[in-house]
Design a protein around this motif. Structure first.
Motif, PDB file in Angstrom:
ATOM      1  N   ASP A 147      47.427  50.052 138.336  1.00 52.63           N
ATOM      2  CA  ASP A 147      46.736  48.867 137.824  1.00 52.63           C
ATOM      3  C   ASP A 147      45.516  49.263 136.995  1.00 52.63           C
ATOM      4  O   ASP A 147      45.247  48.669 135.946  1.00 52.63           O
TER       5      ASP A 147
ATOM      6  N   ASP B 180      49.633  51.959 143.545  1.00 50.64           N
ATOM      7  CA  ASP B 180      49.486  50.660 142.890  1.00 50.64           C
ATOM      8  C   ASP B 180      48.090  50.476 142.302  1.00 50.64           C
ATOM      9  O   ASP B 180      47.932  49.954 141.201  1.00 50.64           O
TER      10      ASP B 180
ATOM     11  N   LYS C 166      54.451  45.453 135.962  1.00 48.98           N
ATOM     12  CA  LYS C 166      53.573  45.150 134.831  1.00 48.98           C
ATOM     13  C   LYS C 166      53.675  46.283 133.830  1.00 48.98           C
ATOM     14  O   LYS C 166      53.563  47.455 134.201  1.00 48.98           O
TER      15      LYS C 166
ATOM     16  N   GLU D 213      49.804  42.516 128.332  1.00 46.95           N
ATOM     17  CA  GLU D 213      50.576  42.888 129.520  1.00 46.95           C
ATOM     18  C   GLU D 213      51.785  41.958 129.651  1.00 46.95           C
ATOM     19  O   GLU D 213      51.680  40.757 129.456  1.00 46.95           O
TER      20      GLU D 213
ATOM     21  N   SER E  75      44.996  48.667 132.968  1.00 43.53           N
ATOM     22  CA  SER E  75      43.859  47.889 132.470  1.00 43.53           C
ATOM     23  C   SER E  75      43.131  48.618 131.342  1.00 43.53           C
ATOM     24  O   SER E  75      42.451  48.001 130.525  1.00 43.53           O
TER      25      SER E  75
END
Length: 168
Positions: free
Chosen positions: A94, A90, A145, A104, A98
């Motif tokens: 992430d 995770d 996401k 997003e 980014s």
């Protein structure tokens, strides 16, 4: 072992040396025994040196110039990051997300327990908050996401005839 051939004799020799070393590691024949544990010295050329954020160091080493390559499938197919825990996966996901330009979009899993008769009592047993907090490798996270150009791997077969199967 899946290793591609080198272009020169020196590259072939390096591949052979690495192949033998990795086989020794797998067989438990590499390194020196110390109180039931093996102390193994890793070759300097396979180490990722960092001075700050280890996640950023790993991603930058494996996906250099990521911002310039999001639509290049060969670039993505030649690289991967393996992680020991779901929490690390995770964090890596992430961080990579980014670094990708764009907006997003967040998708959520369903948070209702089926009203089927066989689930009577289950609805009262587990709260929605608890169900949404479950994270394991065989179950997608409650929150997904995505951005255009994001790296995605399927964890279930969706449509094999279209190439959408587990692991792609």
């Amino acid at each position: 072992m899946r290793l591609r051939g080198g272009d020169s004799c020196s590259e072939l020799a390096q591949i052979k040396e690495f192949s033998e070393w990795i086989l020794k590691v797998g067989d438990g024949d590499a390194g020196d025994w110390n109180d039931g544990k093996v102390e193994l010295e890793l070759p300097n050329d396979i180490l990722i040196h960092h001075t700050g954020d280890p996640i950023a160091s790993i991603v930058d080493a494996i996906y250099p110039s990521l911002e310039n390559q999001p639509s290049n499938p060969e670039y993505l197919l030649e690289r991967t990051i393996l992680a020991p825990t779901q929490e690390i996966v995770d964090l890596v996901n992430d961080y990579i997300l980014s670094r990708i330009n764009g907006t997003e979009k967040i998708y959520f899993s369903s948070d209702e327990v089926s009203k089927d008769e066989s689930n009577i009592g289950v609805r009262d047993l587990y709260s929605t908050k608890f169900l949404n907090s479950i994270k394991c490798s065989t179950l997608p996270n409650h929150e997904l996401k995505l951005k255009v150009g994001a790296i995605v791997m399927l964890i279930q077969n969706i449509d094999q005839s279209r190439g959408l199967y587990n692991g792609t």
